[in-house]
Design a protein around this motif. Structure first.
Motif, PDB file in Angstrom:
ATOM      1  N   ALA A   1      38.983  31.404 -31.791  1.00  0.00           N
ATOM      2  CA  ALA A   1      40.143  32.293 -31.948  1.00  0.00           C
ATOM      3  C   ALA A   1      40.246  33.241 -30.760  1.00  0.00           C
ATOM      4  O   ALA A   1      41.346  33.550 -30.285  1.00  0.00           O
ATOM      5  CB  ALA A   1      40.035  33.070 -33.250  1.00  0.00           C
ATOM      6  N   THR A   2      39.116  33.695 -30.243  1.00  0.00           N
ATOM      7  CA  THR A   2      39.098  34.564 -29.073  1.00  0.00           C
ATOM      8  C   THR A   2      39.628  33.831 -27.850  1.00  0.00           C
ATOM      9  O   THR A   2      40.397  34.390 -27.059  1.00  0.00           O
ATOM     10  CB  THR A   2      37.667  35.090 -28.821  1.00  0.00           C
ATOM     11  N   GLU A   3      39.246  32.574 -27.669  1.00  0.00           N
ATOM     12  CA  GLU A   3      39.754  31.773 -26.560  1.00  0.00           C
ATOM     13  C   GLU A   3      41.277  31.620 -26.657  1.00  0.00           C
ATOM     14  O   GLU A   3      41.981  31.749 -25.656  1.00  0.00           O
ATOM     15  CB  GLU A   3      39.116  30.383 -26.568  1.00  0.00           C
TER      16      GLU A   3
ATOM     17  N   ASP B   1      45.502  41.062 -30.754  1.00  0.00           N
ATOM     18  CA  ASP B   1      44.471  41.385 -31.740  1.00  0.00           C
ATOM     19  C   ASP B   1      44.170  40.152 -32.571  1.00  0.00           C
ATOM     20  O   ASP B   1      45.070  39.355 -32.838  1.00  0.00           O
ATOM     21  CB  ASP B   1      44.935  42.492 -32.688  1.00  0.00           C
ATOM     22  N   ILE B   2      42.932  40.007 -32.980  1.00  0.00           N
ATOM     23  CA  ILE B   2      42.534  38.903 -33.864  1.00  0.00           C
ATOM     24  C   ILE B   2      42.163  39.496 -35.215  1.00  0.00           C
ATOM     25  O   ILE B   2      41.363  40.430 -35.288  1.00  0.00           O
ATOM     26  CB  ILE B   2      41.312  38.146 -33.301  1.00  0.00           C
ATOM     27  N   ARG B   3      42.742  38.937 -36.267  1.00  0.00           N
ATOM     28  CA  ARG B   3      42.390  39.341 -37.634  1.00  0.00           C
ATOM     29  C   ARG B   3      42.363  38.093 -38.498  1.00  0.00           C
ATOM     30  O   ARG B   3      43.362  37.379 -38.586  1.00  0.00           O
ATOM     31  CB  ARG B   3      43.411  40.319 -38.191  1.00  0.00           C
ATOM     32  N   PRO B   4      41.241  37.847 -39.149  1.00  0.00           N
ATOM     33  CA  PRO B   4      41.197  36.698 -40.067  1.00  0.00           C
ATOM     34  C   PRO B   4      42.128  36.917 -41.255  1.00  0.00           C
ATOM     35  O   PRO B   4      42.340  38.056 -41.691  1.00  0.00           O
ATOM     36  CB  PRO B   4      39.738  36.665 -40.531  1.00  0.00           C
ATOM     37  N   CYS B   5      42.685  35.852 -41.771  1.00  0.00           N
ATOM     38  CA  CYS B   5      43.461  35.915 -43.001  1.00  0.00           C
ATOM     39  C   CYS B   5      42.491  35.992 -44.168  1.00  0.00           C
ATOM     40  O   CYS B   5      41.482  35.288 -44.192  1.00  0.00           O
ATOM     41  CB  CYS B   5      44.352  34.681 -43.154  1.00  0.00           C
ATOM     42  N   ALA B   6      42.802  36.834 -45.125  1.00  0.00           N
ATOM     43  CA  ALA B   6      41.946  36.980 -46.304  1.00  0.00           C
ATOM     44  C   ALA B   6      42.248  35.853 -47.283  1.00  0.00           C
ATOM     45  O   ALA B   6      43.407  35.568 -47.586  1.00  0.00           O
ATOM     46  CB  ALA B   6      42.173  38.331 -46.961  1.00  0.00           C
TER      47      ALA B   6
ATOM     48  N   THR C   1      50.969  35.021 -34.424  1.00  0.00           N
ATOM     49  CA  THR C   1      50.657  33.604 -34.340  1.00  0.00           C
ATOM     50  C   THR C   1      49.505  33.340 -35.286  1.00  0.00           C
ATOM     51  O   THR C   1      48.504  34.052 -35.261  1.00  0.00           O
ATOM     52  CB  THR C   1      50.239  33.210 -32.908  1.00  0.00           C
ATOM     53  N   VAL C   2      49.651  32.363 -36.147  1.00  0.00           N
ATOM     54  CA  VAL C   2      48.593  31.987 -37.080  1.00  0.00           C
ATOM     55  C   VAL C   2      47.990  30.671 -36.599  1.00  0.00           C
ATOM     56  O   VAL C   2      48.718  29.713 -36.336  1.00  0.00           O
ATOM     57  CB  VAL C   2      49.130  31.812 -38.517  1.00  0.00           C
ATOM     58  N   VAL C   3      46.670  30.662 -36.450  1.00  0.00           N
ATOM     59  CA  VAL C   3      45.967  29.447 -36.063  1.00  0.00           C
ATOM     60  C   VAL C   3      44.877  29.157 -37.092  1.00  0.00           C
ATOM     61  O   VAL C   3      44.393  30.060 -37.770  1.00  0.00           O
ATOM     62  CB  VAL C   3      45.338  29.555 -34.646  1.00  0.00           C
TER      63      VAL C   3
ATOM     64  N   SER D   1      40.766  35.867 -50.333  1.00  0.00           N
ATOM     65  CA  SER D   1      40.597  36.406 -51.683  1.00  0.00           C
ATOM     66  C   SER D   1      40.738  37.918 -51.651  1.00  0.00           C
ATOM     67  O   SER D   1      40.650  38.560 -50.607  1.00  0.00           O
ATOM     68  CB  SER D   1      39.199  36.050 -52.229  1.00  0.00           C
ATOM     69  N   PHE D   2      40.921  38.511 -52.814  1.00  0.00           N
ATOM     70  CA  PHE D   2      41.048  39.955 -52.910  1.00  0.00           C
ATOM     71  C   PHE D   2      39.781  40.651 -52.428  1.00  0.00           C
ATOM     72  O   PHE D   2      39.846  41.693 -51.787  1.00  0.00           O
ATOM     73  CB  PHE D   2      41.354  40.347 -54.367  1.00  0.00           C
ATOM     74  N   GLU D   3      38.639  40.071 -52.711  1.00  0.00           N
ATOM     75  CA  GLU D   3      37.358  40.660 -52.318  1.00  0.00           C
ATOM     76  C   GLU D   3      37.255  40.812 -50.797  1.00  0.00           C
ATOM     77  O   GLU D   3      36.641  41.734 -50.298  1.00  0.00           O
ATOM     78  CB  GLU D   3      36.169  39.838 -52.840  1.00  0.00           C
ATOM     79  N   GLU D   4      37.871  39.909 -50.050  1.00  0.00           N
ATOM     80  CA  GLU D   4      37.819  39.983 -48.587  1.00  0.00           C
ATOM     81  C   GLU D   4      38.645  41.147 -48.044  1.00  0.00           C
ATOM     82  O   GLU D   4      38.486  41.514 -46.876  1.00  0.00           O
ATOM     83  CB  GLU D   4      38.312  38.678 -47.986  1.00  0.00           C
ATOM     84  N   LEU D   5      39.521  41.727 -48.829  1.00  0.00           N
ATOM     85  CA  LEU D   5      40.328  42.843 -48.400  1.00  0.00           C
ATOM     86  C   LEU D   5      39.544  44.152 -48.403  1.00  0.00           C
ATOM     87  O   LEU D   5      39.928  45.116 -47.747  1.00  0.00           O
ATOM     88  CB  LEU D   5      41.564  42.988 -49.279  1.00  0.00           C
ATOM     89  N   GLU D   6      38.458  44.213 -49.158  1.00  0.00           N
ATOM     90  CA  GLU D   6      37.663  45.434 -49.251  1.00  0.00           C
ATOM     91  C   GLU D   6      36.809  45.588 -47.999  1.00  0.00           C
ATOM     92  O   GLU D   6      36.333  44.621 -47.414  1.00  0.00           O
ATOM     93  CB  GLU D   6      36.768  45.380 -50.496  1.00  0.00           C
TER      94      GLU D   6
END
Length: 95
Positions: A57-59, A82-87, A47-49, A89-94
């Protein structure tokens, strides 16, 4: 979530038996059909919010983890989200 404008998308995924793992060997694709014996946890959907904070997001995740399901569904344990932010930019993947 639709009413608040936070809902973006949600999809269930097919069973792991329908999975394919793609890798490269000497530049050529190698396809391995699933399921994979080492798989202990399986992503069954997402699910993308789009919400204001990690706390929000935790709620939302807590509400999703408490979603009712049929008693005869075969779940033999509690499920979790599980909660994971969407990246963005490429820099956020590191790490």
């Amino acid at each position: 979530l639709v009413e608040t404008g936070e809902f973006v998308d949600a999809q269930g995924l097919s069973q792991p038996a329908h999975a394919r793992r793609i890798s490269l060997r000497d530049g050529a694709p190698v396809v391995t059909d699933g399921p994979y014996a080492e798989t202990q946890e399986v992503l069954v959907g997402y699910t993308v919010v789009d919400c204001a904070s990690y706390d929000r997001a935790t709620e939302i995740a807590a509400q999703l983890a408490n979603t009712p399901f049929p008693e005869d569904n075969g779940l033999d344990r509690e499920w979790y989200v599980d909660i994971r932010p969407c990246a963005d930019s490429f820099e956020e993947l590191e790490l």
